[in-house]
Scaffold this active site. Structure first.
Site, PDB file in Angstrom:
ATOM      1  N   ILE A 537      17.884 -57.821 -19.943  1.00  0.00           N
ATOM      2  CA  ILE A 537      18.004 -58.348 -18.585  1.00  0.00           C
ATOM      3  C   ILE A 537      17.699 -57.290 -17.540  1.00  0.00           C
ATOM      4  O   ILE A 537      17.720 -57.557 -16.354  1.00  0.00           O
ATOM      5  CB  ILE A 537      19.405 -58.944 -18.311  1.00  0.00           C
ATOM      6  CG1 ILE A 537      20.496 -57.952 -18.714  1.00  0.00           C
ATOM      7  CG2 ILE A 537      19.577 -60.270 -19.031  1.00  0.00           C
ATOM      8  CD1 ILE A 537      21.895 -58.427 -18.358  1.00  0.00           C
ATOM      9  N   GLY A 538      17.424 -56.093 -17.990  1.00  0.00           N
ATOM     10  CA  GLY A 538      17.092 -55.059 -17.022  1.00  0.00           C
ATOM     11  C   GLY A 538      16.679 -53.782 -17.725  1.00  0.00           C
ATOM     12  O   GLY A 538      17.004 -53.572 -18.900  1.00  0.00           O
ATOM     13  N   PHE A 542      17.848 -45.038 -17.402  1.00  0.00           N
ATOM     14  CA  PHE A 542      18.814 -44.797 -18.455  1.00  0.00           C
ATOM     15  C   PHE A 542      18.398 -45.447 -19.772  1.00  0.00           C
ATOM     16  O   PHE A 542      18.545 -44.896 -20.850  1.00  0.00           O
ATOM     17  CB  PHE A 542      20.118 -45.378 -17.927  1.00  0.00           C
ATOM     18  CG  PHE A 542      21.211 -45.570 -18.902  1.00  0.00           C
ATOM     19  CD1 PHE A 542      21.153 -46.571 -19.843  1.00  0.00           C
ATOM     20  CD2 PHE A 542      22.323 -44.750 -18.866  1.00  0.00           C
ATOM     21  CE1 PHE A 542      22.191 -46.752 -20.737  1.00  0.00           C
ATOM     22  CE2 PHE A 542      23.361 -44.931 -19.747  1.00  0.00           C
ATOM     23  CZ  PHE A 542      23.284 -45.931 -20.681  1.00  0.00           C
ATOM     24  N   VAL A 545      19.057 -52.795 -20.503  1.00  0.00           N
ATOM     25  CA  VAL A 545      20.304 -53.545 -20.391  1.00  0.00           C
ATOM     26  C   VAL A 545      20.089 -54.901 -21.059  1.00  0.00           C
ATOM     27  O   VAL A 545      19.101 -55.579 -20.780  1.00  0.00           O
ATOM     28  CB  VAL A 545      20.714 -53.753 -18.919  1.00  0.00           C
ATOM     29  CG1 VAL A 545      22.061 -54.441 -18.837  1.00  0.00           C
ATOM     30  CG2 VAL A 545      20.751 -52.418 -18.188  1.00  0.00           C
ATOM     31  N   ASP A 655      22.236 -44.168  -4.911  1.00  0.00           N
ATOM     32  CA  ASP A 655      21.141 -45.075  -5.254  1.00  0.00           C
ATOM     33  C   ASP A 655      21.499 -46.487  -4.801  1.00  0.00           C
ATOM     34  O   ASP A 655      21.442 -47.433  -5.582  1.00  0.00           O
ATOM     35  CB  ASP A 655      20.854 -45.003  -6.758  1.00  0.00           C
ATOM     36  CG  ASP A 655      19.434 -45.445  -7.088  1.00  0.00           C
ATOM     37  OD1 ASP A 655      18.618 -45.598  -6.146  1.00  0.00           O
ATOM     38  OD2 ASP A 655      19.129 -45.634  -8.284  1.00  0.00           O
TER      39      ASP A 655
END
Ligand SMILES: *[C@@H]1O[C@H](CO)[C@@H](O)[C@H](O)[C@H]1NC(C)=O
Ligand SMILES: *[C@@H]1O[C@H](CO)[C@@H](O)[C@H](O)[C@H]1NC(C)=O
Ligand SMILES: *[C@@H]1O[C@H](CO)[C@@H](O)[C@H](O)[C@H]1NC(C)=O
Ligand SMILES: *[C@@H]1O[C@H](CO)[C@@H](O)[C@H](O)[C@H]1NC(C)=O
Ligand SMILES: *[C@@H]1O[C@H](CO)[C@@H](O)[C@H](O)[C@H]1NC(C)=O
Ligand SMILES: *[C@@H]1O[C@H](CO)[C@@H](O)[C@H](O)[C@H]1NC(C)=O
Ligand SMILES: *[C@@H]1O[C@H](CO)[C@@H](O)[C@H](O)[C@H]1NC(C)=O
Ligand SMILES: *[C@@H]1O[C@H](CO)[C@@H](O)[C@H](O)[C@H]1NC(C)=O
Ligand SMILES: *[C@@H]1O[C@H](CO)[C@@H](O)[C@H](O)[C@H]1NC(C)=O
Ligand SMILES: *[C@@H]1O[C@H](CO)[C@@H](O)[C@H](O)[C@H]1NC(C)=O
Length: 836
Positions: A537-538, A542, A545, A655
Site C-alpha cells: 500500500i505504500g 525505508f 508498506v 517530513d
C-alpha cells in the site's frame, strides 16, 4: 626523503559525543535516561569527514575542529587512505597509516571505565604497501593491548574484512593516550576506526567466584588491570548485533561453533516477561539474551552421562573472567533443574539451581568466575552437566549466554608467540575465535556496504608528509575476497541487519524496550501473503508498506525495512524511538514489531482511508468537504503540536506533507512516518544543525539556507500542506507554467493579494464560508514566513484553525447546509452536486 623526516604534528580535533540514548524501557514506562547516558567517542580514522553508521556519528580524525580534545602526534609521516569507491562503506573506506609511533591523545574524557574498540579492515595497498607486511602494536595509557599484530594473518584466519578488538579500560582525569607503532622491520601499521563508549551501569561486582576447591570461593576483581573481551555469545540463540543498549554497543555471537557436541544441547526460547534478577543488572546484557537458552537434550539427561561442553581457544598464561548468563525459562519452582558447572575441568558450582539463584522464573541472572590458564594450555573449557550426587529429580542444565574476558597481567594484554621473526603473524590461532565474534559481527551498515563489494579501489588521498614522492594514486584492493565473506554477506547481513541488531541491545525493539507486541515472522507472512506485491500500500525510503490481516482479522499496516538501506535502518530506529515515546490520538500508533529472520518489520494500526493527498487530487477516491479538510488539518496540527511540546525535548518531524498525514476509517487524521524526525534543540539552544532532509516542495527555505533545524521548519511545511489542501494540486508540478510550478510561491502570491479564493479547488466551490477561507489563507501565509521566528507555533496554528472551523460551522448552520462530517458519502455527493 631519508634525512628529511619531518615531524608531522597534526593537531586535530575531537569531540565527545554525548549520545543521549533516550530509549525507553517498556513503552509507556519511565525513561531510563540517567542510566543510559553514556559517553561515546567515535573516530573515523584518516578522514576529515563525519560519517553516520547505524545512527552513530563518527568524526573524522582530520575534521576541522572546535578545540583540542583529541590530538594526533606522530614522530614520522602519517598518511590517510581513502576509498574512492566506497563500497566498503564510509567508516571503513578510510584509514590512517603510520610509519612510526603515532599517538591519539584524548583529553577531557569523563573518567570511568570504557569499552575501547579498535577497528581494522584488512586492505592490501598495491605497489607501496602490502598489508601482509604490516605488523604493529598498540598501547593504551601504557597498557599493552596488541603486540606483533598482523591484520592479514588474523584475517586469513577469520575470513573477514573486519577485525574489531574490544577492551575494557579505566580512564582517569589524564585522559587516554593510544600509542600505535609498527614493529621493528615492519614498514607501517594502520587503523580504521576507534570507538570508545563509557560504561555507565554496573558491569562487574567486586567479588567473583573462583574455580576448584569447592564452590562458593570468591576473589576480588581489579578492573584497573584492563580486560579484553575474547568471546561474547548468545547461547542457544541468534547473533545479536551491536545496538545502543545501555550505550554499550556490544556484539553477541552464536555458540554452536564452540560446542564439543552440539547434539548434547537443544535450543529453547520463551520471550515472555523476562526481567533482570536485579535492577542493577540492566547494563549487564540485553534482556533478549535471556529469552533463548540451551538445555540438555533428553537422552543426555536420562543417561546422565554427558555434559554440555564448550571449548574456546585462548591465549596461554592469562587469567580469564568467565561470565555465565542464566534465566530459568521453564520451571516455576525450586529444584526444577540442578546442575554442576565446570570450568577447565574444575568444579565451579554444584547443585546449581537458577531458580534459587535468580529468585524466580524468567529472571536474567549472571555469575562470574575467574580462572587462570597456564602458559602451556591454549583452551578454556566450560561444561554444564547433571549433578548426579544430589539425586535431585531435575538434573538438566541450562545456559543463556557467556562472556570470556582476558585479564591484563603486568600491564599486558597482548600475547605474542615467540618465534623469532617479528613480522610474521604472531598472535596465532588463538584468534580463530574472535573471528566469529567479529567476523560475523559487523553492524548492519557495514554489512550492507559489504554487500556490494567485489573489487574496489582506494586511493591515497592525502599525505601529511613532507617528502615529495607518493603523490601518485595507489590502489587498494581487498585481500581476501573469498567464499566466506560472500557467505557472511549473504547469510548474516540479513541476520544482523535486522532482527539481531535491534534486540542486540534491546535498545530498540529488544525486549528491554517492549514497544508493543512481538510478531513471529510466520504471522507476518500469513498476514501479507508472504509479502505479496498486491498487498503493497505504500513505498518509502525505508522500504515497503503492506496491508495485512492479523489474528481475528484486524487490519494492520506492515512496514518492512529494505535491508539494503542503511538509511532505512536509521529511519527505522528513529521511528521506533519516537513512537515508543509518544502516543497520541493524532499520531499513528505502532502495534508491534517483528525481529525474526533478521527482518526489520513494524506493525501499525491500519489507516483505512490512506493518505490525505489521495483525497485531494490524483486519485478517484472521495474528495473531502471543506469541513472535513479543516478537521483533518486540525488533527494533523494537534499531532505536530504534541510532537513539538509533548516530550521533554521537542521532536521535529522534518517530513510534514500530505502523504504523511493518514486518515482512519472515520477520517480522523494522524501524522505518520517519523523516520526523519529529530529531537529538537535543547532549551539553551535555538536550533539543531543537521543535513537538510525532507521533501522537495515542503522544505523550509531557511532550514535549507542555514541547515538549522527548529520546530518552525515543520510549521513551514505545514503551511505548504494548508495550501495544498485548499488548492488540491501537487506542491511541485513541473508541467505548469514557470510561475506556477511551486505551489508555495504561487499560492502565496495569490494570498498576498487576498484573492486565494481564485485558486481554490473547484470541488470546494460554494462549499466554504468566505470568512473561513480568508482566515485560513492568513494562517497559511504566516506559516510560510521567510524567517522561522516570524512563523506561528503549531499551537497557534492549531488555535487559528479551530477558529476557522468554527467560522465555517456557523456559516453552515446559518445557511442550513448539512455537512455531518465523517465519511458520509451522501454529504460528499450532495456537495459534488452543489460544487461542480
Ligand atoms: C576533506 O578532504 C577532501 C579531499 O582531500 C578535500 O577536498 C576537502 O576540502 C577536505 N575538507 C576539509 C573540510 O578539510
Ligand atoms: C572537550 O571535552 C569537554 C568535556 O567533555 C567538553 O566540554 C568540550 O566541549 C570538549 N571540547 C571540544 C572542542 O569538543
Ligand atoms: C606518545 O605517547 C607516549 C606516552 O605518552 C610518549 O612517551 C611518546 O613520546 C609519545 N610519542 C609521540 C610521537 O608523541
Ligand atoms: C597476503 O597473505 C595472504 C594470505 O596469507 C595471501 O593470500 C596474499 O596473496 C598475500 N598478499 C600479498 C600481496 O602478498
Ligand atoms: C513462556 O513463559 C510464560 C510465562 O511464564 C508461560 O506462560 C508460557 O507457557 C511459556 N511458554 C513456553 C513455550 O514455555
Ligand atoms: C511478569 O512478571 C511480573 C514480575 O515477575 C509479574 O508480576 C507478572 O504477573 C508477569 N506477567 C505475566 C504475563 O506473566
Ligand atoms: C544495587 O547497587 C546499589 C549501589 O551500588 C547497591 O547499594 C545495591 O545493594 C545493589 N542492589 C543489588 C540487588 O545488588
Ligand atoms: C578437560 O578435559 C578434557 C577431556 O575431558 C581434556 O581434553 C581437556 O584438555 C581438559 N582441559 C583442561 C583445561 O584441562
Ligand atoms: C562433566 O565434566 C566434568 C569436568 O570435565 C567431568 O569431571 C564430569 O565427569 C563430566 N560429567 C559427565 C556426566 O560426563
Ligand atoms: C567500484 O569498483 C568496482 C570494481 O572496480 C566497479 O565495478 C564499480 O563500478 C565501482 N563503483 C563505484 C561507485 O565507483
Amino acid at each position: 626523503m631519508r634525512g628529511s623526516r619531518k615531524r608531522a604534528m597534526v593537531t586535530l580535533v575531537q569531540l565527545l559525543r554525548l549520545l543521549l540514548m533516550s530509549l525507553l524501557s517498556a513503552a509507556g514506562e519511565a525513561q531510563l535516561s540517567s542510566e543510559t547516558d553514556s559517553v561515546s567517542v567515535l573516530i573515523n580514522c584518516g578522514s576529515n569527514s563525519t560519517v553516520t553508521v547505524t545512527g552513530r556519528t563518527w568524526t573524522g580524525d582530520l575534521s576541522p575542529g572546535i578545540g583540542g580534545n583529541l590530538t594526533l602526534t606522530s614522530a614520522s609521516p602519517m598518511e590517510e587512505a581513502t576509498s574512492t569507491n566506497s563500497t566498503l562503506g564510509p567508516l571503513y573506506g578510510s584509514g590512517r597509516i603510520f610509519t612510526g609511533v603515532l599517538n591519539y591523545t584524548f583529553r577531557q574524557l569523563p573518567t570511568g571505565n570504557y569499552f575501547l574498540r579498535l577497528h581494522f579492515c584488512p586492505f592490501a595497498l598495491e605497489d607501496s604497501h602490502n598489508v601482509n607486511e604490516s605488523t604493529f602494536g598498540v598501547l593504551a595509557n601504557g597498557l599493552r593491548l596488541l603486540s606483533g599484530f598482523n591484520v592479514a594473518g588474523e584475517a586469513s584466519i577469520s575470513s573477514s574484512y573486519l577485525i574489531i578488538r574490544e577492551y575494557l579500560i579505566p580512564i582517569n582525569s589524564n585522559g587516554l593516550v593510544l600509542e600505535f607503532a609498527p614493529e621493528k622491520g615492519s614498514p607501517f601499521g594502520f587503523v580504521n576506526a576507534i570507538e570508545m563508549v563509557s560504561v555507565v551501569g554496573q558491569l562487574f561486582s567486586d567479588s567473583i567466584g573462583t574455580v576448584g576447591g569447592g564452590s562458593g570461593g570468591t576473589t576480588s576483581l581489579n578492573l584497573n588491570r584492563g580486560l579484553e573481551t575474547v568471546y561474547r555469545l548468545n547461547v542457544g540463540g541468534p547473533e545479536i548485533q551491536p545496538r545502543g543498549e545501555s550505550g554499550l554497543w556490544r556484539h553477541w555471537g552464536v555458540d554452536t561453533g564452540y560446542m564439543i557436541n552440539p547434539d548434547a544441547g537443544i535450543e529453547i526460547k520463551n520471550t515472555s516477561n523476562i526481567t533482570y534478577a536485579s535492577m542493577n543488572d540492566s547494563a549487564v546484557a540485553p534482556l533478549v539474551l535471556y529469552e533463548t537458552a540451551r538445555t540438555m537434550s533428553n537422552t543426555q539427561v536420562v543417561e546422565r552421562k554427558f555434559n554440555m561442553s564448550w571449548k574456546f581457544k585462548v591465549d596461554p598464561g592469562f587469567d580469564y573472567l568467565v561470565r555465565l548468563h542464566f534465566c530459568e525459562l521453564v520451571f516455576d519452582q525450586l529444584n526444577g533443574r540442578n546442575f554442576r558447572i565446570f570450568i577447565n575441568n574444575k568444579s565451579a558450582a554444584d547443585n546449581f539451581d537458577i531458580y534459587a539463584q535468580a529468585g524466580g522464573k524468567n529472571r536474567g541472572y549472571h555469575h562470574d568466575y575467574v580462572d587462570a590458564i597456564s602458559s602451556k594450555v591454549s583452551s578454556l573449557w566450560i561444561q554444564l552437566g547433571p549433578d548426579t550426587a544430589t539425586g535431585a529429580s531435575g538434573t538438566d542444565a541450562l545456559l543463556n549466554g557467556l562472556e570470556i574476558y582476558k585479564l591484563g597481567r603486568n600491564g599486558n594484554l597482548a600475547y605474542t608467540v615467540k618465534t623469532g621473526t617479528l613480522s610474521k603473524a604472531s598472535s596465532s590461532n588463538a584468534r580463530r575465535a574472535r573471528v566469529l565474534l567479529w567476523g560475523v559481527g559487523m553492524g548492519l551498515a557495514s554489512v550492507a556496504l559489504l554487500a556490494v563489494v567485489i573489487g574496489f579501489s582506494i586511493v591515497i588521498r592525502r599525505k601529511v608528509k613532507m617528502n615529495e614522492s607518493r603523490d601518485k594514486k595507489c590502489v587498494w584492493k581487498p585481500l581476501f575476497l573469498n567464499e566466506a565473506v560472500l557467505n557472511s554477506r549473504g547469510g548474516r547481513r540479513r541476520e544482523g541487519a535486522v532482527g539481531g541488531g535491534k534486540n542486540a541491545n534491546g535498545s530498540l525493539i529488544g525486549s528491554s524496550i517492549r514497544v508493543g507486541r512481538r510478531f513471529a515472522i510466520a504471522e507476518i507472512r500469513a498476514a501479507t501473503r508472504s509479502f505479496d506485491e498486491s498487498m503493497v500500500i505504500g513505498v518509502g525510503g525505508f522500504g515497503k508498506v503492506f496491508r495485512g490481516e492479523i489474528d481475528d482479522g484486524t487490519l494492520v499496516a506492515i512496514k518492512r525495512a529494505n535491508p539494503q538501506s542503511e538509511q532505512g535502518l536509521n529511519e527505522f530506529e528513529t521511528e521506533i524511538e519516537v513512537l515508543s515515546k509518544l502516543r497520541h490520538r493524532h499520531l499513528v500508533s505502532m502495534i508491534g514489531f517483528c525481529e525474526e529472520n533478521n527482518e526489520m518489520i513494524l506493525v501499525y494500526e491500519f489507516m483505512a482511508n490512506g493518505t490525505l493527498r489521495s483525497h485531494l487530487f490524483g486519485s478517484d477516491l472521495l474528495r473531502l468537504s471543506w469541513k472535513q479538510r479543516l478537521e483533518v488539518c486540525i488533527g494533523a496540527a494537534r499531532g505536530l503540536h504534541y510532537l513539538h511540546t509533548g516530550a521533554d525535548r521537542s521532536i521535529i518531524h522534518r517530513d510534514v506533507k500530505t502523504t504523511n498525514i493518514l486518515l482512519d476509517e472515520n477520517f480522523v487524521s494522524k501524522m505518520s512516518d517519523f523516520g526523519l524526525s529529530r529531537t529538537g534543540p535543547a532549551l539553551d539552544r535555538t536550533h539543531v544543525s543537521t543535513a537538510v532532509k525532507g521533501s522537495f516542495g515542503y522544505l523550509d527555505p531557511e532550514y535549507f539556507r542555514r541547515q538549522q533545524l527548529t520546530e518552525k521548519s515543520d510549521v513551514y511545511s505545514f503551511g505548504v500542506v494548508l495550501f495544498e489542501v485548499v488548492c488540491a494540486r501537487a506542491v511541485i508540478n513541473p508541467s505548469l507554467p514557470k510561475d506556477q510550478i511551486n505551489l508555495a510561491e504561487w499560492a502565496l502570491r495569490w494570498q498576498r493579494e487576498r484573492s486565494l479564493e481564485k485558486i481554490v479547488d473547484p470541488f470546494l466551490e460554494g462549499g466554504f464560508s468566505p470568512e473561513s477561507m480568508e482566515k485560513y489563507g492568513e494562517i497559511a501565509e504566516k506559516c510560510l514566513a521567510d524567517e522561522g521566528r516570524n512563523r506561528p507555533t503549531m499551537g497557534e496554528v492549531l488555535w487559528h484553525l479551530e477558529y476557522v472551523l468554527h467560522l465555517h460551522e456557523m456559516w453552515l448552520r446559518a445557511n442550513n447546509i448539512k455537512d455531518d462530517n465523517g465519511n458520509s458519502i451522501s454529504t460528499l455527493e450532495s456537495q459534488q452536486a452543489m460544487g461542480t
